[in-house]
Design a protein around this motif. Structure first.
Motif, PDB file in Angstrom:
ATOM      1  N   PRO A  71       3.915  11.094  19.462  1.00 32.61           N
ATOM      2  CA  PRO A  71       3.862  12.278  20.331  1.00 32.61           C
ATOM      3  C   PRO A  71       2.458  12.505  20.879  1.00 32.61           C
ATOM      4  O   PRO A  71       1.484  12.491  20.136  1.00 32.61           O
ATOM      5  CB  PRO A  71       4.276  13.420  19.383  1.00 32.61           C
ATOM      6  N   GLY A  72       2.374  12.705  22.166  1.00 34.37           N
ATOM      7  CA  GLY A  72       1.084  12.991  22.794  1.00 34.37           C
ATOM      8  C   GLY A  72       0.231  11.754  22.979  1.00 34.37           C
ATOM      9  O   GLY A  72      -0.165  11.400  24.097  1.00 34.37           O
ATOM     10  N   ILE A  73      -0.037  11.034  21.888  1.00 33.73           N
ATOM     11  CA  ILE A  73      -0.905   9.863  21.951  1.00 33.73           C
ATOM     12  C   ILE A  73      -0.257   8.739  22.744  1.00 33.73           C
ATOM     13  O   ILE A  73      -0.930   8.032  23.497  1.00 33.73           O
ATOM     14  CB  ILE A  73      -1.239   9.382  20.522  1.00 33.73           C
ATOM     15  N   GLY A  74       1.053   8.570  22.590  1.00 35.45           N
ATOM     16  CA  GLY A  74       1.749   7.506  23.313  1.00 35.45           C
ATOM     17  C   GLY A  74       1.626   7.653  24.817  1.00 35.45           C
ATOM     18  O   GLY A  74       1.432   6.670  25.539  1.00 35.45           O
ATOM     19  N   TRP A  75       1.726   8.894  25.323  1.00 40.59           N
ATOM     20  CA  TRP A  75       1.591   9.118  26.768  1.00 40.59           C
ATOM     21  C   TRP A  75       0.204   8.712  27.247  1.00 40.59           C
ATOM     22  O   TRP A  75       0.056   8.074  28.289  1.00 40.59           O
ATOM     23  CB  TRP A  75       1.816  10.598  27.095  1.00 40.59           C
ATOM     24  N   LEU A  76      -0.803   9.112  26.481  1.00 36.91           N
ATOM     25  CA  LEU A  76      -2.183   8.788  26.854  1.00 36.91           C
ATOM     26  C   LEU A  76      -2.400   7.283  26.859  1.00 36.91           C
ATOM     27  O   LEU A  76      -3.033   6.734  27.773  1.00 36.91           O
ATOM     28  CB  LEU A  76      -3.160   9.445  25.875  1.00 36.91           C
ATOM     29  N   ALA A  77      -1.877   6.624  25.846  1.00 42.49           N
ATOM     30  CA  ALA A  77      -2.059   5.175  25.736  1.00 42.49           C
ATOM     31  C   ALA A  77      -1.414   4.442  26.908  1.00 42.49           C
ATOM     32  O   ALA A  77      -2.010   3.549  27.516  1.00 42.49           O
ATOM     33  CB  ALA A  77      -1.478   4.679  24.409  1.00 42.49           C
ATOM     34  N   ARG A  78      -0.184   4.816  27.238  1.00 44.98           N
ATOM     35  CA  ARG A  78       0.500   4.153  28.357  1.00 44.98           C
ATOM     36  C   ARG A  78      -0.217   4.410  29.680  1.00 44.98           C
ATOM     37  O   ARG A  78      -0.391   3.497  30.496  1.00 44.98           O
ATOM     38  CB  ARG A  78       1.949   4.645  28.441  1.00 44.98           C
ATOM     39  N   ALA A  79      -0.642   5.648  29.901  1.00 44.13           N
ATOM     40  CA  ALA A  79      -1.289   6.000  31.167  1.00 44.13           C
ATOM     41  C   ALA A  79      -2.607   5.267  31.363  1.00 44.13           C
ATOM     42  O   ALA A  79      -2.979   4.941  32.498  1.00 44.13           O
ATOM     43  CB  ALA A  79      -1.525   7.511  31.227  1.00 44.13           C
ATOM     44  N   THR A  80      -3.320   4.998  30.266  1.00 43.27           N
ATOM     45  CA  THR A  80      -4.619   4.345  30.384  1.00 43.27           C
ATOM     46  C   THR A  80      -4.530   2.824  30.326  1.00 43.27           C
ATOM     47  O   THR A  80      -5.549   2.142  30.258  1.00 43.27           O
ATOM     48  CB  THR A  80      -5.573   4.838  29.277  1.00 43.27           C
ATOM     49  N   GLY A  81      -3.313   2.288  30.370  1.00 42.95           N
ATOM     50  CA  GLY A  81      -3.150   0.838  30.481  1.00 42.95           C
ATOM     51  C   GLY A  81      -3.131   0.076  29.177  1.00 42.95           C
ATOM     52  O   GLY A  81      -3.353  -1.143  29.167  1.00 42.95           O
ATOM     53  N   THR A  82      -2.860   0.744  28.067  1.00 45.61           N
ATOM     54  CA  THR A  82      -2.797   0.070  26.769  1.00 45.61           C
ATOM     55  C   THR A  82      -1.695  -0.990  26.769  1.00 45.61           C
ATOM     56  O   THR A  82      -0.602  -0.772  27.302  1.00 45.61           O
ATOM     57  CB  THR A  82      -2.529   1.081  25.641  1.00 45.61           C
ATOM     58  N   LEU A  83      -1.993  -2.130  26.175  1.00 49.75           N
ATOM     59  CA  LEU A  83      -1.016  -3.207  26.028  1.00 49.75           C
ATOM     60  C   LEU A  83      -0.417  -3.110  24.633  1.00 49.75           C
ATOM     61  O   LEU A  83      -1.141  -3.157  23.636  1.00 49.75           O
ATOM     62  CB  LEU A  83      -1.700  -4.562  26.214  1.00 49.75           C
TER      63      LEU A  83
END
Length: 273
Positions: free
Chosen positions: A121-133
């Protein structure tokens, strides 16, 4: 080898003034982080149609948010050495979620994370938006993930991953897993790729447990976050960029992983003793 995992976790006691810091810092940090996310997504709407997988603008937003976030936490960042300019990737030791803020503040990078992070929750959105693989720990996914990994590298993305595979108590470096290093030995990459080892050292606040910033075992994110926000006088974090090495100078992924582990471990031991 794993005895440290069973060591008692320091109790988190937050005094009344600590809760005021939690509210103040948490509100400002949350507003910065998700406000930055909104700006990033709006910019990405323009960036994607023009540049596709390349991201010439949005990484600067991420870096600004992370640098400002460390200032809000009052956690000083000291940088030694310089990020490489050659094509390639970065490997670093892993102490806690604070590494994300620290390493993004030090250089514009794209993280490689376990697939479970995408659903946090919360962290997943940030990770996806910033291009995390995201990488799944399944043998059946290995080939496809290797192809995605290579595609991102060929697109010029500076990927950063944690070969230990987990976070620690911040006072040790675990043996490196060599699996992800295999991607750098692909025929289309091996002659051009470089790897830069990076050591991250968290120094606990004066008088606190040396493991203050570590995040290990069954510690949950919320408790660790509250403790960090409540800390009156923070310690500091040091990031050391070591000289990069060409991938084709090493016989195979295991030799390359061992080299990176030795460089990072040596610098970490010297810094914490």
């Amino acid at each position: 080898m794993t005895a440290w995992l069973d060591a008692p976790v320091p109790a988190t006691r937050i005094r009344p003034l600590g809760w005021l810091r939690v509210i103040w810092r948490g509100t400002v940090l949350g507003s910065l982080t998700y406000g930055g996310l909104l700006v990033l997504l709006l910019v990405r709407l323009i960036e994607w149609p023009i540049f596709g997988q390349a991201r010439p603008v949005t990484p600067y937003i991420t870096q600004f948010v992370c640098r400002t976030g460390l200032r809000i936490l009052r956690l000083p960042l000291v940088i030694h050495g310089r990020p490489m300019t050659a094509p390639g990737a970065i490997v670093a030791n892993h102490s806690s979620w604070l590494d994300i803020f620290t390493l993004n503040a030090a250089q514009r990078v794209y993280f490689v994370a376990k697939s479970e992070v995408a659903s946090w929750p919360g962290i997943g959105w940030l990770a996806r938006a910033t291009g995390t693989l995201f990488i799944a720990r399944k043998g059946t996914e290995a080939k496809r993930q290797k192809e995605i990994f290579e595609s991102r590298l060929q697109a010029g993305h500076r990927l950063l991953f944690f070969p230990e595979g987990t976070s620690t108590d911040a006072i040790r470096v675990l043996p490196f897993k060599s699996t992800l290093f295999e991607a750098f030995f692909a025929p289309g990459l091996v002659r051009s790729m470089h790897i830069q080892p990076v050591t991250v050292v968290f120094h606990a606040p004066e008088g606190e447990d040396p493991r203050h910033y570590g995040w290990w075992g069954d510690m949950d994110f919320a408790t660790h976050l509250l403790k960090t926000l409540a800390t009156r006088r923070q310690g500091r974090v040091e990031v050391t960029f070591h000289p990069e090495v060409p991938v084709d100078a090493f016989e195979n992924r295991k030799v390359l992983a061992l080299h990176c582990e030795r460089v990072i471990r040596t610098a970490h031991v010297n810094a914490v003793t």
